[in-house]
Motif scaffolding. Structure first.
Motif, PDB file in Angstrom:
ATOM      1  N   VAL A 122     -42.655   2.443 -29.649  1.00 22.01           N
ATOM      2  CA  VAL A 122     -43.332   2.863 -28.512  1.00 22.01           C
ATOM      3  C   VAL A 122     -42.445   2.778 -27.264  1.00 22.01           C
ATOM      4  CG1 VAL A 122     -45.327   2.869 -27.003  1.00 22.01           C
ATOM      5  CG2 VAL A 122     -45.645   2.069 -29.507  1.00 22.01           C
ATOM      6  N   GLN A 123     -42.553   3.882 -26.526  1.00 22.97           N
ATOM      7  CA  GLN A 123     -41.609   3.868 -25.240  1.00 22.97           C
ATOM      8  C   GLN A 123     -42.348   4.383 -24.208  1.00 22.97           C
ATOM      9  OE1 GLN A 123     -37.826   5.541 -26.900  1.00 22.97           O
ATOM     10  NE2 GLN A 123     -37.240   6.016 -24.638  1.00 22.97           N
ATOM     11  N   VAL A 124     -42.103   3.844 -22.836  1.00 26.93           N
ATOM     12  CA  VAL A 124     -42.806   4.440 -21.686  1.00 26.93           C
ATOM     13  C   VAL A 124     -41.857   5.035 -20.751  1.00 26.93           C
ATOM     14  CG1 VAL A 124     -43.914   3.529 -19.491  1.00 26.93           C
ATOM     15  CG2 VAL A 124     -44.241   2.193 -21.824  1.00 26.93           C
ATOM     16  N   ALA A 125     -42.308   6.192 -20.346  1.00 28.18           N
ATOM     17  CA  ALA A 125     -41.663   6.968 -19.593  1.00 28.18           C
ATOM     18  C   ALA A 125     -42.148   7.020 -18.009  1.00 28.18           C
ATOM     19  CB  ALA A 125     -41.390   8.465 -20.186  1.00 28.18           C
ATOM     20  N   ASP A 126     -41.366   6.643 -17.064  1.00 26.71           N
ATOM     21  CA  ASP A 126     -41.857   7.017 -15.626  1.00 26.71           C
ATOM     22  C   ASP A 126     -42.411   8.411 -15.353  1.00 26.71           C
ATOM     23  OD1 ASP A 126     -42.210   4.413 -14.945  1.00 26.71           O
ATOM     24  OD2 ASP A 126     -39.988   4.458 -14.580  1.00 26.71           O
ATOM     25  N   SER A 127     -43.348   8.691 -15.213  1.00 30.25           N
ATOM     26  CA  SER A 127     -44.062  10.034 -15.017  1.00 30.25           C
ATOM     27  C   SER A 127     -45.344   9.874 -14.455  1.00 30.25           C
ATOM     28  CB  SER A 127     -43.780  11.068 -16.184  1.00 30.25           C
ATOM     29  OG  SER A 127     -44.578  12.107 -15.718  1.00 30.25           O
ATOM     30  N   LYS A 128     -46.006  10.755 -13.676  1.00 32.90           N
ATOM     31  CA  LYS A 128     -47.298  10.586 -13.266  1.00 32.90           C
ATOM     32  C   LYS A 128     -48.292  11.420 -14.284  1.00 32.90           C
ATOM     33  CE  LYS A 128     -46.897  10.678  -8.260  1.00 32.90           C
ATOM     34  NZ  LYS A 128     -46.832  11.398  -7.059  1.00 32.90           N
ATOM     35  N   VAL A 129     -47.504  11.913 -15.134  1.00 30.40           N
ATOM     36  CA  VAL A 129     -48.289  12.698 -16.259  1.00 30.40           C
ATOM     37  C   VAL A 129     -49.080  11.770 -16.890  1.00 30.40           C
ATOM     38  CG1 VAL A 129     -48.417  13.800 -18.216  1.00 30.40           C
ATOM     39  CG2 VAL A 129     -46.421  14.204 -16.501  1.00 30.40           C
ATOM     40  N   ILE A 130     -50.446  12.265 -17.204  1.00 28.12           N
ATOM     41  CA  ILE A 130     -51.489  11.179 -17.887  1.00 28.12           C
ATOM     42  C   ILE A 130     -51.514  11.734 -19.420  1.00 28.12           C
ATOM     43  CG2 ILE A 130     -53.683  10.395 -18.093  1.00 28.12           C
ATOM     44  CD1 ILE A 130     -53.894  10.772 -14.888  1.00 28.12           C
ATOM     45  N   ASN A 131     -50.610  11.494 -20.261  1.00 31.27           N
ATOM     46  CA  ASN A 131     -50.551  11.851 -21.535  1.00 31.27           C
ATOM     47  C   ASN A 131     -49.451  10.556 -22.371  1.00 31.27           C
ATOM     48  OD1 ASN A 131     -50.949  13.317 -23.750  1.00 31.27           O
ATOM     49  ND2 ASN A 131     -50.052  15.262 -22.675  1.00 31.27           N
ATOM     50  N   ALA A 132     -49.698  11.092 -23.572  1.00 29.37           N
ATOM     51  CA  ALA A 132     -48.676  10.223 -24.591  1.00 29.37           C
ATOM     52  C   ALA A 132     -48.585  11.387 -25.771  1.00 29.37           C
ATOM     53  CB  ALA A 132     -49.550   9.150 -25.177  1.00 29.37           C
ATOM     54  N   VAL A 133     -47.218  11.353 -26.193  1.00 32.98           N
ATOM     55  CA  VAL A 133     -46.934  12.374 -27.204  1.00 32.98           C
ATOM     56  C   VAL A 133     -46.198  11.598 -28.387  1.00 32.98           C
ATOM     57  CG1 VAL A 133     -46.572  14.444 -25.657  1.00 32.98           C
ATOM     58  CG2 VAL A 133     -44.779  12.722 -25.899  1.00 32.98           C
ATOM     59  N   ALA A 134     -46.598  12.288 -29.438  1.00 30.27           N
ATOM     60  CA  ALA A 134     -45.783  11.510 -30.734  1.00 30.27           C
ATOM     61  C   ALA A 134     -44.534  12.382 -30.994  1.00 30.27           C
ATOM     62  CB  ALA A 134     -46.864  11.685 -31.913  1.00 30.27           C
ATOM     63  N   LEU A 135     -43.348  11.863 -31.155  1.00 28.17           N
ATOM     64  CA  LEU A 135     -42.206  12.478 -31.118  1.00 28.17           C
ATOM     65  C   LEU A 135     -41.646  12.373 -32.776  1.00 28.17           C
ATOM     66  CD1 LEU A 135     -40.533  11.752 -27.835  1.00 28.17           C
ATOM     67  CD2 LEU A 135     -41.354  13.942 -28.521  1.00 28.17           C
ATOM     68  N   PRO A 136     -40.931  13.369 -33.042  1.00 28.05           N
ATOM     69  CA  PRO A 136     -40.163  13.248 -34.449  1.00 28.05           C
ATOM     70  C   PRO A 136     -39.477  11.958 -34.531  1.00 28.05           C
ATOM     71  CG  PRO A 136     -40.110  15.487 -33.722  1.00 28.05           C
ATOM     72  CD  PRO A 136     -40.631  14.853 -32.841  1.00 28.05           C
ATOM     73  N   GLY A 137     -39.435  11.271 -35.606  1.00 27.46           N
ATOM     74  CA  GLY A 137     -38.871  10.159 -35.751  1.00 27.46           C
ATOM     75  C   GLY A 137     -39.243   8.739 -35.252  1.00 27.46           C
ATOM     76  N   GLY A 138     -40.867   8.866 -35.350  1.00 27.29           N
ATOM     77  CA  GLY A 138     -41.639   7.966 -35.309  1.00 27.29           C
ATOM     78  C   GLY A 138     -41.201   7.327 -33.906  1.00 27.29           C
ATOM     79  N   ARG A 139     -41.567   8.042 -32.916  1.00 29.78           N
ATOM     80  CA  ARG A 139     -41.572   7.403 -31.473  1.00 29.78           C
ATOM     81  C   ARG A 139     -42.688   8.100 -30.852  1.00 29.78           C
ATOM     82  NH1 ARG A 139     -36.215   7.096 -29.254  1.00 29.78           N
ATOM     83  NH2 ARG A 139     -36.678   9.135 -27.957  1.00 29.78           N
ATOM     84  N   ILE A 140     -43.369   7.029 -30.120  1.00 25.80           N
ATOM     85  CA  ILE A 140     -44.456   7.596 -29.210  1.00 25.80           C
ATOM     86  C   ILE A 140     -44.196   7.389 -27.747  1.00 25.80           C
ATOM     87  CG2 ILE A 140     -46.779   6.909 -28.447  1.00 25.80           C
ATOM     88  CD1 ILE A 140     -47.223   5.902 -31.290  1.00 25.80           C
ATOM     89  N   MET A 141     -44.080   8.351 -27.086  1.00 22.34           N
ATOM     90  CA  MET A 141     -43.727   8.463 -25.672  1.00 22.34           C
ATOM     91  C   MET A 141     -45.026   8.257 -24.797  1.00 22.34           C
ATOM     92  SD  MET A 141     -41.107   8.846 -23.463  1.00 22.34           S
ATOM     93  CE  MET A 141     -39.735   9.782 -24.302  1.00 22.34           C
ATOM     94  N   VAL A 142     -45.080   7.110 -24.267  1.00 26.26           N
ATOM     95  CA  VAL A 142     -46.219   7.096 -23.260  1.00 26.26           C
ATOM     96  C   VAL A 142     -45.924   7.191 -21.869  1.00 26.26           C
ATOM     97  CG1 VAL A 142     -48.225   5.372 -22.633  1.00 26.26           C
ATOM     98  CG2 VAL A 142     -47.250   5.568 -25.014  1.00 26.26           C
TER      99      VAL A 142
END
Lengths: 276, 121, 150
Positions: free
Chosen positions: A102-122
């Motif tokens: 799991v990784q956290v990205a700094d952004s105002k976006v209210i979302n989480a995405v599943a990326l290829p390679g088994g990574r979740i971006m929150v």
């Protein structure tokens, strides 16, 4: 040679067809072609997805990794999110051949995405509105559901198809290309809506598996700011089904599976602080 | 239509033969009456698949059969339209016909045929 | 969502305004064609001139640049995908050429005949080569013959 002044009765240089009828015929034809091509190529992409091994997926993921540069040291937030996902995987709630990070990205976006390679971006915007660990667990479970169903790869396949169609149409008028893009997007959102529903159900199962109850599952949709709720007008264009409907579907599922409700696990103290 | 000396003719719906020439007269015949300018125009396109093939063919060069066909179809249609207008006026020949092509829209052929509608004996 | 609304709005505007303008233009073209019917425009060079000597002969020309509306442009773009006759451009070309011919005739109101008429069409405008900007120029020119009054 005399001149006989005369005007032709009919204008043969203009085909007597109503332009509105022509528009309807053309648009109908275009829509049919797009849907057919999209379905066929999309189906092809879906078939391919089941043949992509996790190893190949990791290679593909490398392309994305370069764009979302990972931090050297996980922040406390990331450690916390990671621990939730780890619990899910360790308890055997989800059977994935790889470790999800799991990784956290700094952004105002209210979302989480599943990326290829088994990574979740929150996105940090989402972390700012949640109020309990259970709520977060549901979202992470939902993303794990996408991995389980390989939706992240499907999305990629369809994305490629979509890009191909747009390029093909790009040679003609700009507004036509935009129109085509819209049509394809509407078709796409139809697909992803069913994927979102499946992922929701998966997230609910995850919660029950980890906590023994599903309390707080629907909280996220309630906490989501009102202006993000697509409402009735945006209904068809919204890939995430309307919030109320999602809550309803989750409650129905909860009853059907006889999941219990239970006390919520509070957020870690530092997470609460960052809320202010 | 291509040979200036010979005159070609186009059959109309009613079975009437309309002579078309690109010279001032119809050799061997006398013009008795004229009706002014008549014209026919058309603009046609090939479907996107053909356009795609043509752009690929452009790499190696050579004849673009699809476009040759498109243009000759368009020319035929433009001529037919011109003749229909001439028949409407009561003419039985069109003399001094000129063709012109212009690129109005990308990938579309715009053909224009015009001449003087006349009645010959 | 916004771009879709924009396309729809422009299309509707183009359709209503374009249809109205076209109808008005055609009405004016038909009316003036009737008025100028007495001046024949022909493609031939040599015609026997009726009773009288030639007073003057000079080059006359008329041109018109006409643009297509958004709705018809959209229609043309769609037709380009499927192939076939681009119906929405036909009236544009027809109007431009008839207007050019009329203006040519109007520039020689006293002529008995305009001979050796040629009509040229070209697409002009910044984007015309790259995009389907339907903006065309029609140019009609010929030699106007004026006769001495009997």
């Amino acid at each position: 040679m005399n001149y006989t002044p005369k005007l032709p009765e009919h204008n043969h240089n203009v085909t007597p067809v109503s332009p509105l009828r022509e528009l309807l015929v053309l648009l109908g034809g275009l829509l049919a072609i797009i849907v057919i091509v999209y379905l066929l190529l999309g189906l092809g992409a879906d078939l391919l997805v089941s043949h992509i091994s996790p190893a190949t997926e990791q290679k593909m993921a490398a392309v994305f990794s370069s764009r979302f540069s990972p931090h050297n040291k996980p922040t406390p937030r990331e450690k916390w999110l990671q621990s939730i996902v780890n619990t899910m995987q360790e308890k055997g709630c989800v059977d994935l051949p790889y470790q999800v990070t799991v990784q956290v990205a700094d952004s105002k976006v209210i979302n989480a995405v599943a990326l290829p390679g088994g990574r979740i971006m929150v996105f940090s915007g989402l972390l700012n509105i949640i109020r309990s660990e259970n709520e977060m667990a549901f979202i992470l479970g939902h993303e794990l559901g996408h991995f389980e169903n390989r939706d992240h790869l499907r999305g990629l396949g369809r994305g490629l198809v979509f890009a191909f169609i747009s390029t093909l149409m790009g040679s003609s008028d700009g507004s036509i290309a935009r129109l085509v893009a819209r049509m394809a997007q509407v078709t796409e959102s139809g697909f992803s809506r069913s994927q979102e529903e499946a992922a929701d159900a998966f997230g609910l199962r995850m919660m029950n598996c980890v906590y023994g109850h599903v309390g707080g599952a629907t909280d996220f949709f309630i906490h989501m700011p009102k202006d993000l709720d697509p409402g009735h007008i945006g209904h068809y264009f919204a890939s995430h089904p309307e919030n109320k409907k999602r809550i309803q579907a989750l409650l129905v599922l909860q009853q059907k599976m006889a999941y219990q409700s239970g006390p919520l696990t509070p957020l870690p103290v530092w997470q609460k602080d960052s809320e202010e | 239509m291509e040979n200036s000396g010979e005159h070609s003719s186009v059959k109309t719906v009613s079975g009437q033969n309309i002579v078309i020439t690109n010279v001032e007269t119809i050799p061997g015949k006398r013009i008795v009456e004229h009706f002014g300018l008549v014209s026919g125009s058309t603009i046609r396109a090939k479907h996107i698949g053909r356009d795609l093939m043509a752009s690929l063919k452009n790499i190696v060069g050579g004849e673009l059969k699809g476009y040759t066909q498109l243009l000759s179809e368009s020319r035929d249609q433009a001529t037919r339209r011109m003749v229909r207008q001439a028949v409407d006026l009561g003419a039985n020949a069109v003399v001094n016909v000129r063709f012109s092509t212009s690129s109005v829209a990308q990938g579309a052929a715009e053909l224009y045929a015009y001449g003087t509608a006349v009645r010959v004996e | 969502m916004n771009d879709l609304i924009l396309i729809l709005a422009l299309t509707a505007l183009g359709y209503f305004a374009g249809t109205w303008a076209e109808k008005r233009h055609y009405r004016s073209i038909r009316e003036r064609e009737k008025q100028l019917l007495h001046i024949p425009a022909i493609t031939m060079k040599d015609i026997p001139y009726p009773n009288g000597e030639i007073r003057s002969s000079r080059l006359v020309e008329g041109s018109a640049v006409i643009s297509i509306d958004y709705f018809k442009r959209l229609l043309a773009g769609l037709r380009n995908i499927f192939g076939g006759t681009i119906i929405s451009y036909e009236s544009l070309l027809d109007r431009a050429r008839r207007e050019a011919l009329l203006r040519m005739k109007e520039s020689a109101p006293d002529a008995a005949v305009i001979i050796n008429v040629r009509i040229e069409t070209s697409a002009i405008g910044k984007y015309s080569a790259k995009r389907n900007i339907g903006c065309i120029e029609a140019l009609a020119y010929g030699t106007a013959i004026e006769l001495n009054k009997q």
